[in-house]
Write an enzyme that holds these catalytic residues in place. Structure first.
Site, PDB file in Angstrom:
ATOM      1  N   ASP A 106      36.721  53.691  34.905  1.00 29.87           N
ATOM      2  CA  ASP A 106      37.960  53.587  34.138  1.00 29.87           C
ATOM      3  C   ASP A 106      37.739  53.806  32.647  1.00 29.87           C
ATOM      4  OD1 ASP A 106      36.577  51.264  33.691  1.00 29.87           O
ATOM      5  OD2 ASP A 106      38.139  49.905  34.388  1.00 29.87           O
ATOM      6  N   LYS A 157      32.808  38.374  26.263  1.00 28.53           N
ATOM      7  CA  LYS A 157      34.115  37.963  25.748  1.00 28.53           C
ATOM      8  C   LYS A 157      34.064  36.782  24.759  1.00 28.53           C
ATOM      9  CE  LYS A 157      36.680  39.750  29.730  1.00 28.53           C
ATOM     10  NZ  LYS A 157      35.682  40.185  30.664  1.00 28.53           N
ATOM     11  N   ASP A 217      38.932  52.558  27.428  1.00 28.47           N
ATOM     12  CA  ASP A 217      39.087  51.955  28.756  1.00 28.47           C
ATOM     13  C   ASP A 217      40.568  52.080  29.103  1.00 28.47           C
ATOM     14  OD1 ASP A 217      39.668  50.135  30.792  1.00 28.47           O
ATOM     15  OD2 ASP A 217      38.213  48.668  30.109  1.00 28.47           O
TER      16      ASP A 217
HETATM   17  P1  GTP Z   1      41.552  44.889  36.718  1.00 34.52           P
HETATM   18  O1  GTP Z   1      42.006  44.626  38.133  1.00 34.52           O
HETATM   19  O2  GTP Z   1      42.649  45.416  35.856  1.00 34.52           O
HETATM   20  O3  GTP Z   1      40.779  43.793  36.106  1.00 34.52           O
HETATM   21  O4  GTP Z   1      40.545  46.132  36.778  1.00 34.52           O
HETATM   22  P2  GTP Z   1      39.326  46.424  37.751  1.00 34.52           P
HETATM   23  O5  GTP Z   1      39.485  45.777  39.072  1.00 34.52           O
HETATM   24  O6  GTP Z   1      39.235  47.913  37.776  1.00 34.52           O
HETATM   25  O7  GTP Z   1      38.104  45.714  37.040  1.00 34.52           O
HETATM   26  P3  GTP Z   1      37.190  46.027  35.762  1.00 34.52           P
HETATM   27  O8  GTP Z   1      37.946  46.826  34.771  1.00 34.52           O
HETATM   28  O9  GTP Z   1      36.585  44.768  35.333  1.00 34.52           O
HETATM   29  O10 GTP Z   1      36.037  46.888  36.427  1.00 34.52           O
HETATM   30  C1  GTP Z   1      35.241  47.838  35.767  1.00 34.52           C
HETATM   31  C2  GTP Z   1      34.919  48.956  36.750  1.00 34.52           C
HETATM   32  O11 GTP Z   1      34.143  48.456  37.844  1.00 34.52           O
HETATM   33  C3  GTP Z   1      36.151  49.581  37.341  1.00 34.52           C
HETATM   34  O12 GTP Z   1      35.935  50.968  37.413  1.00 34.52           O
HETATM   35  C4  GTP Z   1      36.254  48.954  38.714  1.00 34.52           C
HETATM   36  O13 GTP Z   1      36.824  49.854  39.654  1.00 34.52           O
HETATM   37  C5  GTP Z   1      34.800  48.684  39.059  1.00 34.52           C
HETATM   38  N1  GTP Z   1      34.634  47.476  39.881  1.00 34.52           N
HETATM   39  C6  GTP Z   1      35.023  46.212  39.566  1.00 34.52           C
HETATM   40  N2  GTP Z   1      34.676  45.359  40.532  1.00 34.52           N
HETATM   41  C7  GTP Z   1      34.053  46.102  41.493  1.00 34.52           C
HETATM   42  C8  GTP Z   1      33.466  45.778  42.777  1.00 34.52           C
HETATM   43  O14 GTP Z   1      33.453  44.652  43.243  1.00 34.52           O
HETATM   44  N3  GTP Z   1      32.906  46.822  43.455  1.00 34.52           N
HETATM   45  C9  GTP Z   1      32.905  48.112  42.982  1.00 34.52           C
HETATM   46  N4  GTP Z   1      32.356  49.070  43.721  1.00 34.52           N
HETATM   47  N5  GTP Z   1      33.464  48.435  41.793  1.00 34.52           N
HETATM   48  C10 GTP Z   1      34.021  47.444  41.056  1.00 34.52           C
END
Ligand code: GTP
Length: 331
Positions: A106, A157, A217
């Site tokens: 992202d 954070k 982001d």
């Molecule tokens: P929010 O639901 O808005 O918090 O976003 P998110 O679920 O995409 O989480 P976040 O921005 O913290 O994650 C950063 C990146 O890691 C994103 O590209 C997510 O898709 C990925 N990500 C987060 N958690 C996981 C997980 O448990 N497994 C995998 N494979 N990717 C993850």
């Protein structure tokens, strides 16, 4: 070189759009975000990408149904429960025993990956984190370093005025196999909260490279909109969409789109394939998706109209992402 792209999260902050389309497949100026990310990886010589999937995995396998993107071979790995960022990397990297690039799915960036890998190799690092500078680091992982780039702390954070620096984890890493092997398999583990901080407890070689490259982001409505306008304005290269031509300064039009002669369009804007802008409409700093319609006299400012959506005649839309069924206020 091989890369793992983490695309397992839902992206809840972009609901309702992510209820049907996972965040990495949402368009950024009419191109799926993940396609833009893969083009960036491919441009730096990455030839194999493992997509670490969790949420709506079929959307990805259908989108890339021939398992390729340009010269990149794609592999799909599906987590049956979220393993977190480090657990996801460990699971996706099964069978890979070489230096690996890892990216959050992202982050829109034009970071020079060749420079990051050279920085990593020169320091014989076990892991190297790309850093970007932000005004308010309180929502991020803050990473102070020594002059040579060795990481001295990892502060997740912090309150705004207690942050030791404005340089934050940019979500792009180079990892040696030993780091991936140190992640316990089949468990939920966070790289930013567990793996990196733990490396600082021992003699691990954790480095970070500061970069002034473009970085955003896309995970909040405001940032999702901002990313589209930055791409439309050519910040990440022109044309912002392959095959688009410049109709007027900063106004990019894709094939089959029509603009009524009495309409006013100003950049940075992208008018998608087959989109129609009606009489006396006004479109400024906006992106129109494929086949969208802007009705007569409608007024669009800093907004995105997604595929299949229509803006009613006379409507005023400002700082919004408009979908066919639901909108996302971004103001
Ligand atoms: P929010 O639901 O808005 O918090 O976003 P998110 O679920 O995409 O989480 P976040 O921005 O913290 O994650 C950063 C990146 O890691 C994103 O590209 C997510 O898709 C990925 N990500 C987060 N958690 C996981 C997980 O448990 N497994 C995998 N494979 N990717 C993850």
């Amino acid at each position: 070189m091989k890369a793992v792209v983490l695309v397992g999260g839902e992206g809840t902050r972009l609901r309702p759009l992510t209820l049907t389309t996972p965040k990495p497949l949402l368009p950024i100026a009419n191109v799926a975000f993940l396609e833009r990310q893969l083009a960036w990886l491919g441009g730096h010589g990455v030839d194999e990408v493992v997509l670490s999937l969790g949420y709506l995995p079929n959307a990805f396998t259908e989108h890339f149904s021939d398992d390729r993107f340009g010269d990149i071979k794609l592999r799909f790995v599906v987590e049956h429960e979220p393993l977190g960022t480090a657990g996801g990397i460990r699971f996706a990297a099964e069978g890979i025993d070489e230096r690996l690039l890892v990216c959050n799915g992202d982050v829109l960036t034009d970071l020079d990956l060749g420079e990051l890998v050279r920085f990593h190799a020169e320091r014989e690092a076990a892991a190297t984190i790309a850093l970007t500078r932000v005004e308010d680091p309180s929502a991020f992982g803050v990473v102070p370093t020594r002059a040579d780039g060795e990481v001295v702390a990892f502060v997740e954070k912090p309150p705004r005025h207690q942050a030791p620096t404005n340089w934050i984890n940019a979500g792009t890493y180079v990892l040696e196999p030993e780091v991936i092997d140190s992640i316990p398999p089949r468990l939920t583990v966070s790289i930013e909260r567990e793996t990196f901080p733990r490396m600082l407890e021992g003699p691990g070689r954790l480095f970070a490279m500061q970069s002034g490259a473009y970085w955003l982001d896309i995970g909040t409505p405001q940032k999702y909109l901002e990313a589209q306008l930055d791409v439309a304005s050519g910040r990440l290269g022109t044309p912002p969409v392959e095959g688009a031509t410049e109709l007027a300064a900063g106004v990019w039009i894709q094939p089959g789109a029509t603009v009524d002669p009495s309409a006013f369009v100003a950049g940075p804007s992208v008018i998608g394939v087959g989109a129609r802008i009606g009489a006396r409409a006004r479109v400024e700093a906006s992106v129109l998706g494929p086949g969208t319609i802007v009705g007569e006299g409608a007024n669009l400012l800093r907004s995105v109209v997604l595929r299949g959506a229509t803006v009613a005649p006379g409507a005023r839309v400002t700082d919004e992402v408009v979908g066919p069924e639901a909108g996302l206020p971004c103001g």
